[in-house]
Design a protein around this motif. Structure first.
Motif, mmCIF file in Angstrom:
data_model
loop_
_atom_site.group_PDB
_atom_site.id
_atom_site.type_symbol
_atom_site.label_atom_id
_atom_site.label_comp_id
_atom_site.label_asym_id
_atom_site.label_seq_id
_atom_site.Cartn_x
_atom_site.Cartn_y
_atom_site.Cartn_z
ATOM 1 N N ILE A 1 21.833 42.747 13.579
ATOM 2 C CA ILE A 1 21.508 41.566 12.762
ATOM 3 C C ILE A 1 21.777 40.350 13.635
ATOM 4 C CG2 ILE A 1 22.105 40.173 10.742
ATOM 5 C CD1 ILE A 1 22.981 42.705 9.315
ATOM 6 N N GLU A 2 20.743 39.549 13.877
ATOM 7 C CA GLU A 2 20.883 38.339 14.680
ATOM 8 C C GLU A 2 20.478 37.161 13.813
ATOM 9 O OE1 GLU A 2 18.849 36.339 18.705
ATOM 10 O OE2 GLU A 2 18.025 38.155 17.783
ATOM 11 N N LYS A 3 21.455 36.333 13.464
ATOM 12 C CA LYS A 3 21.160 35.195 12.591
ATOM 13 C C LYS A 3 20.814 33.965 13.408
ATOM 14 C CE LYS A 3 23.571 35.986 8.251
ATOM 15 N NZ LYS A 3 24.589 35.422 7.351
ATOM 16 N N GLY A 4 19.744 33.275 12.987
ATOM 17 C CA GLY A 4 19.404 31.993 13.586
ATOM 18 C C GLY A 4 19.826 30.888 12.645
ATOM 19 N N ALA A 5 19.174 29.735 12.737
ATOM 20 C CA ALA A 5 19.531 28.596 11.889
ATOM 21 C C ALA A 5 19.160 28.879 10.431
ATOM 22 C CB ALA A 5 18.837 27.338 12.390
ATOM 23 N N THR A 6 17.952 29.413 10.198
ATOM 24 C CA THR A 6 17.549 29.756 8.826
ATOM 25 C C THR A 6 16.976 31.171 8.747
ATOM 26 O OG1 THR A 6 15.337 28.819 9.211
ATOM 27 C CG2 THR A 6 16.952 27.370 8.156
ATOM 28 N N THR A 7 16.601 31.732 9.901
ATOM 29 C CA THR A 7 15.900 33.014 9.937
ATOM 30 C C THR A 7 16.718 34.044 10.705
ATOM 31 O OG1 THR A 7 13.819 31.773 9.994
ATOM 32 C CG2 THR A 7 13.699 34.097 10.574
ATOM 33 N N VAL B 1 12.766 49.377 13.968
ATOM 34 C CA VAL B 1 11.870 48.423 13.307
ATOM 35 C C VAL B 1 12.598 47.083 13.226
ATOM 36 C CG1 VAL B 1 10.650 47.877 11.175
ATOM 37 C CG2 VAL B 1 10.800 50.249 11.948
ATOM 38 N N THR B 2 11.916 45.997 13.613
ATOM 39 C CA THR B 2 12.506 44.656 13.546
ATOM 40 C C THR B 2 11.892 43.867 12.396
ATOM 41 O OG1 THR B 2 12.845 44.622 15.937
ATOM 42 C CG2 THR B 2 12.887 42.495 14.818
ATOM 43 N N ALA B 3 12.761 43.311 11.556
ATOM 44 C CA ALA B 3 12.329 42.483 10.426
ATOM 45 C C ALA B 3 12.841 41.072 10.607
ATOM 46 C CB ALA B 3 12.879 43.055 9.122
ATOM 47 N N SER B 4 11.986 40.104 10.351
ATOM 48 C CA SER B 4 12.359 38.692 10.406
ATOM 49 C C SER B 4 12.441 38.198 8.966
ATOM 50 C CB SER B 4 11.291 37.946 11.205
ATOM 51 O OG SER B 4 11.527 36.573 11.197
ATOM 52 N N ILE B 5 13.661 37.984 8.478
ATOM 53 C CA ILE B 5 13.852 37.585 7.077
ATOM 54 C C ILE B 5 14.769 36.360 7.014
ATOM 55 C CG2 ILE B 5 13.512 39.979 6.318
ATOM 56 C CD1 ILE B 5 16.489 40.247 5.853
ATOM 57 N N THR B 6 14.959 35.785 5.849
ATOM 58 C CA THR B 6 15.826 34.603 5.745
ATOM 59 C C THR B 6 17.298 35.015 5.832
ATOM 60 O OG1 THR B 6 16.004 34.733 3.340
ATOM 61 C CG2 THR B 6 14.183 33.451 4.217
ATOM 62 N N ASN B 7 18.116 34.087 6.360
ATOM 63 C CA ASN B 7 19.568 34.310 6.353
ATOM 64 C C ASN B 7 20.060 34.561 4.927
ATOM 65 O OD1 ASN B 7 19.730 33.864 9.097
ATOM 66 N ND2 ASN B 7 20.454 31.741 8.907
ATOM 67 N N ASN B 8 19.466 33.848 3.976
ATOM 68 C CA ASN B 8 19.875 34.018 2.573
ATOM 69 C C ASN B 8 19.710 35.461 2.107
ATOM 70 O OD1 ASN B 8 20.471 31.325 2.403
ATOM 71 N ND2 ASN B 8 18.550 30.742 1.395
ATOM 72 N N SER B 9 18.612 36.092 2.523
ATOM 73 C CA SER B 9 18.385 37.489 2.124
ATOM 74 C C SER B 9 19.445 38.398 2.715
ATOM 75 C CB SER B 9 17.009 37.961 2.604
ATOM 76 O OG SER B 9 15.988 37.298 1.906
ATOM 77 N N LYS C 1 23.732 41.734 1.176
ATOM 78 C CA LYS C 1 24.960 42.165 1.866
ATOM 79 C C LYS C 1 24.634 43.142 2.995
ATOM 80 C CE LYS C 1 27.606 42.082 -2.505
ATOM 81 N NZ LYS C 1 27.400 40.651 -2.691
ATOM 82 N N LEU C 2 23.611 42.777 3.790
ATOM 83 C CA LEU C 2 23.216 43.632 4.912
ATOM 84 C C LEU C 2 24.300 43.583 5.987
ATOM 85 C CD1 LEU C 2 19.441 42.678 5.245
ATOM 86 C CD2 LEU C 2 20.485 44.496 3.875
ATOM 87 N N ASN D 1 11.725 34.456 19.696
ATOM 88 C CA ASN D 1 12.114 34.076 21.062
ATOM 89 C C ASN D 1 12.052 35.291 21.989
ATOM 90 O OD1 ASN D 1 12.676 31.457 20.268
ATOM 91 N ND2 ASN D 1 14.894 31.769 20.131
ATOM 92 N N ASN D 2 12.422 36.443 21.452
ATOM 93 C CA ASN D 2 12.411 37.668 22.263
ATOM 94 C C ASN D 2 11.020 37.965 22.805
ATOM 95 O OD1 ASN D 2 15.115 38.053 21.779
ATOM 96 N ND2 ASN D 2 14.820 39.577 20.159
ATOM 97 N N SER D 3 9.992 37.741 21.977
ATOM 98 C CA SER D 3 8.620 37.988 22.432
ATOM 99 C C SER D 3 8.243 37.041 23.559
ATOM 100 C CB SER D 3 7.640 37.801 21.273
ATOM 101 O OG SER D 3 7.829 38.810 20.310
#
Lengths: 68, 68, 68, 68, 68, 68
Positions: B16-22, B34-42, B47-48, C40-42
């Motif tokens: 899990i790599e958190k960015g500013a919002t994503t 598999v890589t998923a790009s989801i919101t930090n809120n999710s 509770k991932l 960014n990874n891409s």
């Protein structure tokens, strides 16, 4: 061609169901079946056929995460 | 809840790599990552956590097919 | 690799703006600027750089049509 | 109406292929053909017709980048 | 501009959270909160602000259906 | 199952139009009609029927914002 999509999974085509303009292609990725909804034109241009080798490609922003 | 998305793959969260919002969440599905790009809120609401069980969910219309 | 996406446009990278996890890449396709939001990874893996040659790739089901 | 989608390209409709529920619309953007997969209902409501003026609209998060 | 997206819902902006490159905008549609993940650039160009009027726009192919 | 998609709206199915492979399902969310384009297979597996209860589910990265 190398593409930015994070998810590129190699497997074998196990089903192609063509509709009027849209086809559903099923690819077996190590025992997991991935379903892709693509145009009939793409099926023809890529010469996709059941039994053939193919990749399922998904952008990371199109993947959701779920928990039980 | 059962969802219409054709692709729902069970696995284990390996990153899990958190960015500013994503956030980018990586799930190991039987050896395939598999890589998923989801919101930090999710990430917080579900509770991932690395090591936890999760599903990668993808709508069929978001899957492309490629060949060599 | 050949991909099913109906839209594959060749051009030149004119801008890369990296965020915390997500980058915005701008490609000039014959005078039209296309903006892609990718990880960014891409950007790193594909060694994308301003001035470099690249394709913008879009699945037909992700294109909308508008009129004035 | 102004929309947040980063990519809005003006052109001329050069093809409309209707399926059972889904239509494929081709728009010529300065020599580049963009294919959109939209509902038949949208084709009718927007009164799309070959030869007519139209925009192809794509959200940045739906654009991928590829290199040779 | 009229757009082919089947889903266009009018409401009021109740939240804007900007990240490094991506912003999350929340729109109240008659009591239902819709969250949009768009570029910071779009927020600025459309001059989006909390309390302002806006539409949430979604293509039909991006909507899934779920049941309990 | 709980899913990361930020937008999950409960309502009642008011229309199902099946095509060759793709169906359009309309859900009334408190007076707002949401249209989903999903596979016929999903309609059958989820046993969707007009009058039934259902959720419209949309990932935040698939929502755009528009202003007048």
């Amino acid at each position: 061609m190398k593409i930015s999509a994070r998810n590129q999974f190699h497997g074998k085509i196990v089903g192609i169901e063509k509709g009027a303009t849209t086809a559903h292609v099923r690819i077996d990725i190590g025992g997991t079946i991935v379903t892709a909804s693509i145009t009939n034109n793409s099926v023809e241009e890529l010469k996709l056929a059941v039994g053939g080798s193919a990749y399922a490609v998904v952008k990371a922003s199109d993947v959701m995460v779920a928990v039980d």
